[in-house]
Design an enzyme around this catalytic site. Structure first.
Site, mmCIF file in Angstrom:
data_model
loop_
_atom_site.group_PDB
_atom_site.id
_atom_site.type_symbol
_atom_site.label_atom_id
_atom_site.label_comp_id
_atom_site.label_asym_id
_atom_site.label_seq_id
_atom_site.Cartn_x
_atom_site.Cartn_y
_atom_site.Cartn_z
ATOM 1 N N LYS A 170 87.998 35.273 62.678
ATOM 2 C CA LYS A 170 88.524 35.919 61.471
ATOM 3 C C LYS A 170 88.410 37.436 61.582
ATOM 4 O O LYS A 170 89.285 38.177 61.118
ATOM 5 C CB LYS A 170 87.781 35.420 60.235
ATOM 6 C CG LYS A 170 88.276 36.032 58.914
ATOM 7 C CD LYS A 170 89.748 35.740 58.633
ATOM 8 C CE LYS A 170 90.250 36.432 57.371
ATOM 9 N NZ LYS A 170 89.710 35.833 56.130
ATOM 10 N N LYS A 238 85.666 45.409 53.489
ATOM 11 C CA LYS A 238 84.409 44.720 53.789
ATOM 12 C C LYS A 238 84.526 43.940 55.097
ATOM 13 O O LYS A 238 83.613 43.957 55.937
ATOM 14 C CB LYS A 238 84.059 43.783 52.622
ATOM 15 C CG LYS A 238 82.806 42.955 52.810
ATOM 16 C CD LYS A 238 83.095 41.556 53.333
ATOM 17 C CE LYS A 238 83.958 40.751 52.406
ATOM 18 N NZ LYS A 238 84.204 39.384 52.958
#
Length: 291
Positions: A170, A238
């Protein structure tokens, strides 16, 4: 299956609804309790805590915003680890730190609770339509047991390696997304400044080598300078922070990722953190005097 789903945000709520549609029994919990209501109205049971949600569940799915949230939800005083029975499989579909994922899996393993990390890509549209790409780390035997559950939420399910490999995959996804969005935003800024019909330009280049999900799905945001929520820029920032941390550990240089992370930091400081990630185009428009 009896499934606990913890995290009813932009991604989690539609994912839980798809599990209900597929015939699974779903218990939900969210820290902000009112966010459970829409899924409960569709037939889910509500639980007062992650521990209560995990009681009697064969599979526990988590989908939360950040690593500290996940650690509290799974390992905290009222966490999943307090309610999950041995052989329960926890599937974390958040985007969090790979090293934290491995630590959490180790703690769960001490209770004979299994864990997979299965972060997703495809945005809120994919969550709603059940067409997400799910990148799974962990034991293949555990994935086989929950594959039918994941198939209710995703179109592409890929076992990418041991626990933590899903989060590393990811991170790569978010790195590529950063560069792709930035490239689309630069191209659109140039076309707008030149006075071109950008809808026609997108049609022309989107059918060739420059075609991408960002071009097809988000170019209109960049053209219109309007950024309705698909995936919050503060969450993408983030994710980039996590990717850059891994890159530093491995000695890999990611200059484009680092630059986009700084652009997003500036946008968040100016109050755009809850807009879609395509809002990075705003910074190029501003610098180019388009608005």
């Amino acid at each position: 299956m009896n499934i606990a789903f913890i995290g009813m945000g932009t991604m989690g709520a539609p994912m839980a609804l798809n599990l209900l549609k597929a015939g699974h029994k779903v218990t939900v919990h969210n820290r902000t309790r009112q966010k459970e209501e829409a899924v409960a109205a569709a037939g889910a049971r509500r639980a007062a805590s992650p521990a209560e949600a995990a009681e009697g569940a064969e599979v526990v799915i988590t989908c939360v915003s950040d690593t500290p949230d996940l650690e509290e939800i799974i390992l905290g005083e009222n966490g999943v680890i307090r309610g999950a029975a041995p052989e329960t499989i926890v599937v974390d579909m958040s985007t969090v730190s790979p090293s934290a994922t491995r630590r959490i899996a180790e703690k769960l393993g001490e209770k004979n609770v299994r864990m997979l990390d299965g972060p997703v890509s495809g945005g809120s549209e994919g969550a709603q339509k059940g067409t997400l790409s799910i990148m799974v780390g962990g034991e293949e035997a555990d994935l086989s047991k929950v594959r039918s559950v994941l198939e209710a939420m995703g179109k592409t399910i890929t076992h990418v390696g041991p626990i933590g490999a899903g989060q590393l995959t990811k991170a790569i996804n978010q790195i590529v997304v950063a560069g792709t969005y930035w490239g689309v935003a630069e191209g659109i800024a140039l076309g707008l400044k030149a006075g071109l019909d950008m809808q026609k330009v997108v049609q022309a280049v989107g059918g060739g080598a420059a075609g991408s999900w960002a071009m097809i799905k988000r170019s209109s945001n960049m053209i219109n300078n309007s950024y309705p929520l698909g995936f919050k820029v503060r969450l993408h920032r983030k994710d980039l922070d996590s990717a850059l941390e891994v890159a530093r550990e491995l000695g890999v240089t990611l200059p484009v990722t680092a630059y986009v992370e700084q652009v997003e930091t500036g946008l968040i400081a100016r109050g755009h953190g809850d807009e879609d990630i395509s809002v990075i185009a705003r910074s190029i428009r501003d610098a180019s005097g388009i608005d």
